[in-house]
Design an enzyme around this catalytic site. Sequence first.
Site, PDB file in Angstrom:
ATOM      1  N   SER A  29       0.823  -1.214   0.000  1.00 54.21           N
ATOM      2  CA  SER A  29       0.000   0.000   0.000  1.00 54.21           C
ATOM      3  C   SER A  29       0.851   1.256   0.000  1.00 54.21           C
ATOM      4  O   SER A  29       0.343   2.367   0.009  1.00 54.21           O
ATOM      5  CB  SER A  29      -0.930   0.002   1.216  1.00 54.21           C
ATOM      6  OG  SER A  29      -0.188  -0.168   2.419  1.00 54.21           O
ATOM      7  N   ASN A 116      -2.206  -2.247  13.189  1.00 52.73           N
ATOM      8  CA  ASN A 116      -3.662  -2.054  13.115  1.00 52.73           C
ATOM      9  C   ASN A 116      -4.112  -0.785  13.830  1.00 52.73           C
ATOM     10  O   ASN A 116      -4.913  -0.015  13.300  1.00 52.73           O
ATOM     11  CB  ASN A 116      -4.388  -3.279  13.682  1.00 52.73           C
ATOM     12  CG  ASN A 116      -4.121  -4.525  12.853  1.00 52.73           C
ATOM     13  OD1 ASN A 116      -3.585  -4.426  11.744  1.00 52.73           O
ATOM     14  ND2 ASN A 116      -4.484  -5.689  13.379  1.00 52.73           N
ATOM     15  N   THR A 161     -40.183  25.865 -10.746  1.00 50.75           N
ATOM     16  CA  THR A 161     -40.440  24.508 -10.252  1.00 50.75           C
ATOM     17  C   THR A 161     -40.611  23.682 -11.530  1.00 50.75           C
ATOM     18  O   THR A 161     -41.124  24.207 -12.531  1.00 50.75           O
ATOM     19  CB  THR A 161     -41.725  24.415  -9.393  1.00 50.75           C
ATOM     20  OG1 THR A 161     -42.834  24.816 -10.186  1.00 50.75           O
ATOM     21  CG2 THR A 161     -41.639  25.300  -8.139  1.00 50.75           C
ATOM     22  N   HIS A 162     -40.164  22.463 -11.523  1.00 53.31           N
ATOM     23  CA  HIS A 162     -40.168  21.619 -12.738  1.00 53.31           C
ATOM     24  C   HIS A 162     -39.406  22.278 -13.891  1.00 53.31           C
ATOM     25  O   HIS A 162     -39.685  21.995 -15.059  1.00 53.31           O
ATOM     26  CB  HIS A 162     -41.597  21.309 -13.197  1.00 53.31           C
ATOM     27  CG  HIS A 162     -42.510  20.892 -12.089  1.00 53.31           C
ATOM     28  ND1 HIS A 162     -42.691  19.577 -11.713  1.00 53.31           N
ATOM     29  CD2 HIS A 162     -43.280  21.636 -11.255  1.00 53.31           C
ATOM     30  CE1 HIS A 162     -43.545  19.525 -10.694  1.00 53.31           C
ATOM     31  NE2 HIS A 162     -43.926  20.772 -10.396  1.00 53.31           N
ATOM     32  N   SER A 283     -13.707  26.108 -27.787  1.00 50.67           N
ATOM     33  CA  SER A 283     -13.783  24.861 -28.524  1.00 50.67           C
ATOM     34  C   SER A 283     -12.665  24.871 -29.553  1.00 50.67           C
ATOM     35  O   SER A 283     -12.321  25.912 -30.104  1.00 50.67           O
ATOM     36  CB  SER A 283     -15.141  24.768 -29.220  1.00 50.67           C
ATOM     37  OG  SER A 283     -15.055  23.898 -30.328  1.00 50.67           O
ATOM     38  N   LYS A 289     -17.605  29.359 -29.453  1.00 46.93           N
ATOM     39  CA  LYS A 289     -18.034  28.737 -28.196  1.00 46.93           C
ATOM     40  C   LYS A 289     -17.316  29.264 -26.958  1.00 46.93           C
ATOM     41  O   LYS A 289     -16.147  29.595 -26.994  1.00 46.93           O
ATOM     42  CB  LYS A 289     -17.792  27.213 -28.274  1.00 46.93           C
ATOM     43  CG  LYS A 289     -18.678  26.516 -29.278  1.00 46.93           C
ATOM     44  CD  LYS A 289     -20.045  26.181 -28.727  1.00 46.93           C
ATOM     45  CE  LYS A 289     -19.969  25.195 -27.615  1.00 46.93           C
ATOM     46  NZ  LYS A 289     -20.524  23.917 -27.856  1.00 46.93           N
ATOM     47  N   ASN A 291     -17.399  27.612 -23.202  1.00 46.01           N
ATOM     48  CA  ASN A 291     -17.988  26.494 -22.464  1.00 46.01           C
ATOM     49  C   ASN A 291     -17.720  26.591 -20.961  1.00 46.01           C
ATOM     50  O   ASN A 291     -16.616  26.935 -20.561  1.00 46.01           O
ATOM     51  CB  ASN A 291     -17.418  25.167 -22.989  1.00 46.01           C
ATOM     52  CG  ASN A 291     -17.746  24.944 -24.454  1.00 46.01           C
ATOM     53  OD1 ASN A 291     -18.817  25.349 -24.910  1.00 46.01           O
ATOM     54  ND2 ASN A 291     -16.841  24.332 -25.181  1.00 46.01           N
ATOM     55  N   GLU A 296     -19.117  21.997 -15.359  1.00 47.37           N
ATOM     56  CA  GLU A 296     -19.413  20.619 -15.774  1.00 47.37           C
ATOM     57  C   GLU A 296     -18.578  19.622 -14.973  1.00 47.37           C
ATOM     58  O   GLU A 296     -19.051  18.556 -14.592  1.00 47.37           O
ATOM     59  CB  GLU A 296     -19.149  20.465 -17.275  1.00 47.37           C
ATOM     60  CG  GLU A 296     -20.107  21.285 -18.133  1.00 47.37           C
ATOM     61  CD  GLU A 296     -19.613  21.432 -19.564  1.00 47.37           C
ATOM     62  OE1 GLU A 296     -19.512  20.415 -20.260  1.00 47.37           O
ATOM     63  OE2 GLU A 296     -19.323  22.571 -19.974  1.00 47.37           O
ATOM     64  N   TYR A 323      -9.611  -6.467  12.552  1.00 52.75           N
ATOM     65  CA  TYR A 323      -9.013  -6.010  11.293  1.00 52.75           C
ATOM     66  C   TYR A 323      -8.998  -7.098  10.236  1.00 52.75           C
ATOM     67  O   TYR A 323      -8.732  -8.267  10.506  1.00 52.75           O
ATOM     68  CB  TYR A 323      -7.565  -5.545  11.553  1.00 52.75           C
ATOM     69  CG  TYR A 323      -6.842  -5.073  10.298  1.00 52.75           C
ATOM     70  CD1 TYR A 323      -6.952  -3.762   9.881  1.00 52.75           C
ATOM     71  CD2 TYR A 323      -6.090  -5.954   9.530  1.00 52.75           C
ATOM     72  CE1 TYR A 323      -6.322  -3.319   8.723  1.00 52.75           C
ATOM     73  CE2 TYR A 323      -5.447  -5.520   8.369  1.00 52.75           C
ATOM     74  CZ  TYR A 323      -5.568  -4.200   7.967  1.00 52.75           C
ATOM     75  OH  TYR A 323      -4.941  -3.774   6.833  1.00 52.75           O
ATOM     76  N   GLN A 328      -7.482  -2.058   4.009  1.00 56.59           N
ATOM     77  CA  GLN A 328      -6.460  -1.263   3.343  1.00 56.59           C
ATOM     78  C   GLN A 328      -7.071  -0.500   2.161  1.00 56.59           C
ATOM     79  O   GLN A 328      -6.529   0.505   1.712  1.00 56.59           O
ATOM     80  CB  GLN A 328      -5.337  -2.199   2.868  1.00 56.59           C
ATOM     81  CG  GLN A 328      -4.203  -1.512   2.159  1.00 56.59           C
ATOM     82  CD  GLN A 328      -2.976  -2.403   2.091  1.00 56.59           C
ATOM     83  OE1 GLN A 328      -2.300  -2.622   3.079  1.00 56.59           O
ATOM     84  NE2 GLN A 328      -2.700  -2.954   0.913  1.00 56.59           N
ATOM     85  N   LYS A 331      -8.317   3.626   1.941  1.00 59.67           N
ATOM     86  CA  LYS A 331      -7.567   4.867   1.816  1.00 59.67           C
ATOM     87  C   LYS A 331      -7.643   5.550   0.457  1.00 59.67           C
ATOM     88  O   LYS A 331      -7.989   6.742   0.385  1.00 59.67           O
ATOM     89  CB  LYS A 331      -6.097   4.621   2.192  1.00 59.67           C
ATOM     90  CG  LYS A 331      -5.918   4.582   3.718  1.00 59.67           C
ATOM     91  CD  LYS A 331      -4.514   4.231   4.139  1.00 59.67           C
ATOM     92  CE  LYS A 331      -4.271   2.744   4.203  1.00 59.67           C
ATOM     93  NZ  LYS A 331      -5.198   1.988   5.067  1.00 59.67           N
TER      94      LYS A 331
END
Length: 465
Positions: A29, A116, A161-162, A283, A289, A291, A296, A323, A328, A331
Amino acid sequence: MTQNTSGNKMWGGRFAQGPDAIMEEINASIDFDKKLARQDIEGSKAHAAMLVHCSILTPEDGEKITKGLDTILLEIEKGDFQFSRSLEDIHMNVEARLRDLIGEAAGRLHTARSRNDQVATDFKLWVRDTLDTLSEQLADLQKAFVQLAEKNHDVVMPGFTHLQTAQPVTFGHHMLAYVEMLGRDRGRFQDARKRLNECPLGSAALAGTPFPIDRMMTARALGFDGPTANSLDGVSDRDFALEALGAAAICSVHLSRFAEELVIWCSAQFGFVSLSDAFSTGSSIMPQKRNPDAAELVRAKAGRIIGALNALLIVMKGLPLAYSKDMQEDKEQTFDALENLSLVLAAMTGMVGDLTPNIARLKEAAGHGFSTATDLADWLVRSLDMPFRNAHHVTGALVALAEEKKCGLEDLSLAAMQAVEPRIHDGIFDVLSVEKSVASRKAYGGTAPENVLEQVKRWKSLLDE
Ligand code: ARG
């Protein structure tokens, strides 16, 4: 099959042969838990000091250990440390290096502890630090929203709304809705921190230790409120990480919802807000464009953060106490999720500080779709003492009339309205504008500009504390 010829020098006593290369690959690890180096060394120093205090370790050995650990931390920070996969994890990498540096005494550090309780402690310390950072970042984002709300406390926009125009609201009120959500998110991080803050160190492998250790001392040295009361629980639960991820997942959903609004609002069709060049991308093929990529990505990162919560819940659900190596796997995804949340918070704070509402466009859109129809119905109730149901019906007829005439409610003549309901008088024109609509919603929690300013004041003083 390739065999690693040297056994693990930390636990290899009863092993004649080293692990298969694939065994090493799946077992190690260190590639990700080296992130816990600082916490691991801090924990070891606290443990060593306690062992000296309890006369389990001589002061001379204690001093050698502490100095050695300090040297190792410096090496790691400078990038001079050679991490080795054959030593599996951060705990054994540090201890092996300590042996190189100070010899024999290094072997006494692991008295009365196990990997542990060590890993549970290290991981808790990392999650705790991260929760603190995230809480601060959340406060910064709240401040950015509060500023935007104050500046635009009386800017009208359509409330939806909606995703259908419903009633006009103020832009400031809309921004403050997120301040409330983020405030609860911060509360969840702070709650998680409180429950997390018990120290597992000294639980040893699972059953506790016969050495006369002082767990209160190590707990305090590491900033915990006290030691965990049950050694089995101390080494084998990860609910502190689950709670942090749960809070992170909810927070990421809040951020994703605002990100989605930004994406919609930045579109040519809506044109409600614009982001500067600093938070837009172009773009490679369409020169026109702009963006909202950052928004996003904020929206998408929620998937990753929710995924991490799911993954850890599933890792934990079948594990008998105490344990198991499954743990492990706690993480990588926790690191990834919480670090990404931190990035997302920074990006969102940047965008909120950067965005400009298009006030004229927002106002125009606020009046679309007969958005003051409810104000009209409320006026009929208040001024003509009409039951709300009847008022709803009369308003519906007036909306149909306006629709037929292709005009807004405020453009209907009094005569035309009186043909539907003879008792209507010209007081009605007081409530048909979007400004009057928002200004009238003064009851606690409503969208009126004066309410927005009051809430801005409240949040400013809360965030200054
Ligand atoms: N690298 C391990 C982990 O992250 C440390 C604990 C190992 N304990 C053990 N009994 N093998 O969980």
